[in-house]
Structure formats: structure tokens, C-alpha cells
Design an enzyme around this catalytic site. Structure first.
Site: not given
Length: 344
Positions: A84, A132, A192, A196
Site C-alpha cells: 500500500d 479473500k 479489512d 486484521e
């Protein structure tokens, strides 16, 4: 309202078969997407930085490897499968100058669109296809004839075909074999990150380490503590994965189930739920994203120190010794590191 599931019959593969696709990155997700697309007959190339150690591995797998700018320039669809925090710089340098109106930019996670680290121009489609499951599982299930579920989302539909392209891409990597759910970038990203942090990674690892420490400090053998707090997790998680929480409880002893039902809520009480709500708020308002971006840009000193401390936790030393005596655990399996290659 229950989400609608889409399967292979709902996807028109022509929306991706008629296009050139660039996968930027060859890490956990990148290698799986690229190989699955290739095996599905899609015209795919991998974009990597100059000198990337992943280039040789990708070529060995029969993939065409180009520089990131070249891969972006000759493609109609660019899928960003880099970490990211690397994506914004890669996008600005290699993708944005080479994309034209009517082309598509895709992601496997909503982070950079949700927090506006990347702001694409109006003339292109912007979609997400998020398997997923980790990349090695995406690849393995595809090779076996199956797939892992995917989430798709459309942030920008410049051509009127963005949803169909995302669904076709999901089909080409095997997602429609397991089912595809349509969501939004914000919903995928926020849920998400929250999952996490409080369950799948942060919550699970912290509670496992704490329980191990308490048993060892109380005088119990570290090996016994490892088996009770970590090794047997797979049994319970597999039961939940296959049958849900109720199915897991049906399979365990009455004594274990009573302990679950009466002690679990004492552990995860209102104080813990309040902390979870605060963590969710930090995800939603961008606090976590800003913190992580700043940490990465500042050299990741705290991140690296915490990761190093985790690798030297006593549970890791005990586990390494015990797993060496149980070769059947990894027999015939490719390690995650070997399967995923490098990153860029």
C-alpha cells in the site's frame, strides 16, 4: 440485506480477454494474479522495477516481464499489486503518465483510494478485485480447479463497463468458482483493516503470546504452553472455517464448550469491545492510515523494532524447536516465501 453472490455464469470473460493487462508487482498477490490470468488466456505482462529479483522468477514461470512504465503504457488495464505505501509513488511515476481515457486502474485493496493517496483522473475506470485469501492460496486453488472468494467494487465507471470488467477479471483469476460479492472501496478497506487488527492478526497474535507468557510464568513447561496456546489453534480454526462457531462447539468436549461459553465473555468484555470500537474509529477517520503512511515514509523504525521483537518472542523459539520434530506439518508444502517470490 444479504449480499448477492456472482459466479462464473454471471461473468463475460470477453471484457478482459480483449484487453492487455499489466500486473505491477510480483509478491504474494502479484504472482498469483499474473499466473492465473496467463493460464486463463489473458494477455498479461508483469511490471517490475529495474533490477528486481522477482524478474527471473516471473520469467521462469513463462511470464513477460517489463519495466513498470512500459508495462503500463502498453496495457488497457493496470492492476496495482504492490504494498500500500509504495503504490502512490509508483502510480505517479509509472502509471499516471501512461494511462489514457477509457483504460482501467485496478486494486486488490481499497486503502489508497479510500484515503485518497491516489486520485485517478475522471476519464478512466477505477475498480477493485480483492481475493479473500493470500496469494499462494489463490494460486493453489486455481491450479486445483477452484478458487477463493473475491470482493469487487467500482469507484469510477468512465466507460460504463467497469463492473463487467471487474467481474471478468475475477473470473479469470478463479474467484467466480467460489463466489464474488460486490462492495465498495470504503467498506472493503475499513472492514479489512479492522478485521486484521482486532481478530485475524493483532488480536490473535497478542492473545496467543499473552496466554503463553502467563502459563510459563506460572511454572508450566514452555512446550506444553505452546501446544495449548498455539499449536491447537489450527484444529479450532479449521472447525470454525468448515462449520462455523456452532459447529466447532458441537465438535469439542462439553467441558471445553462450557469454558468457552462462560470464560470467553469474561475475557472479551465491555472494556475490550470499547477498545475495538476505538480501533474501528481510528480506521474510519484515517488515523491509522496517516500513522502507517508516516511510519513508512519515516523509515519504519518503530515497525521494524516491533517486528524484530516479535520474531524473538519465546513462543517463536519453542515453536521452531517443536515444529522441527513434526516434519509432517510442512511436508509436501511450499513455504509462503517460496511461493510468493519478491515484491516489485
Amino acid at each position: 440485506m444479504a449480499a448477492q453472490m456472482y459466479y462464473a455464469d454471471d461473468a463475460d470473460r470477453a471484457f478482459v480477454e480483449d484487453r492487455k493487462v499489466a500486473v505491477l508487482g510480483y509478491g504474494s498477490q502479484g504472482h498469483a494474479h499474473a499466473l492465473n490470468l496467463k493460464d486463463s488466456g489473458v494477455d498479461v505482462r508483469v511490471g517490475l522495477r529495474e533490477g528486481s529479483p522477482s524478474a527471473a522468477k516471473a520469467r521462469e514461470e513463462g511470464l513477460r516481464v517489463l519495466g513498470m512504465s512500459e508495462a503500463s503504457e502498453e496495457s488497457d488495464i493496470v492492476m496495482l499489486l504492490l504494498p500500500d505505501t509504495l503504490q502512490p509513488d509508483v502510480y505517479e511515476e509509472h502509471v499516471a503518465p501512461n494511462q489514457k481515457d477509457g483504460e482501467a486502474l485496478m486494486f486488490a485493496h481499497g486503502f489508497n483510494i479510500r484515503f485518497r493517496s491516489i486520485v485517478p483522473p475522471q476519464g478512466i475506470d477505477v475498480m477493485m478485485v480483492a481475493p479473500k485469501g493470500p496469494g499462494h492460496l489463490l494460486r493453489r486453488t486455481f491450479v486445483e480447479g477452484g478458487g477463493v472468494p473475491c470482493l469487487i467494487a467500482v469507484e469510477q465507471d468512465a466507460t460504463g463497463n467497469a463492473r463487467e470488467i471487474a467481474l471478468a477479471y475475477s473470473d479469470a483469476i478463479g474467484g467466480t468458482q467460489a463466489g464474488v460479492i460486490e462492495t465498495t472501496f470504503a467498506e472493503e478497506c475499513e472492514t479489512d483493516l479492522f478485521g486484521e487488527q482486532v481478530v485475524l492478526c493483532g488480536g490473535l497474535t497478542s492473545i496467543t503470546q499473552a496466554a503463553f507468557e502467563i502459563l510459563v510464568e506460572a511454572g508450566y513447561a514452555p512446550e506444553v504452553a505452546y501446544f495449548e496456546c498455539l499449536h491447537e489453534l489450527k484444529l479450532i480454526v479449521d472447525l470454525m472455517y468448515e462449520e462455523g462457531i456452532a459447529g466447532m462447539r458441537y465438535s469439542i468436549s462439553d467441558t471445553a464448550e462450557y469454558g468457552d461459553l462462560t470464560r470467553g465473555p469474561r475475557l472479551v468484555d465491555e472494556h475490550v469491545k470499547a477498545t475495538m470500537k476505538q480501533i474501528l474509529a481510528e480506521v474510519q477517520d484515517g488515523t491509522f492510515a496517516s500513522e502507517w503512511i508516516a511510519e513508512s515514509r519515516g523509515g519504519r523504525e518503530r515497525f521494524l523494532a516491533l517486528a524484530e521483537a516479535g520474531r524473538h518472542h519465546p513462543i517463536e523459539q519453542v515453536g521452531e524447536m517443536l515444529r522441527a520434530r513434526m516434519p509432517w506439518i510442512s511436508a509436501g508444502k511450499t513455504s509462503v516465501q517460496e511461493a510468493s517470490g519478491g515484491q516489485v
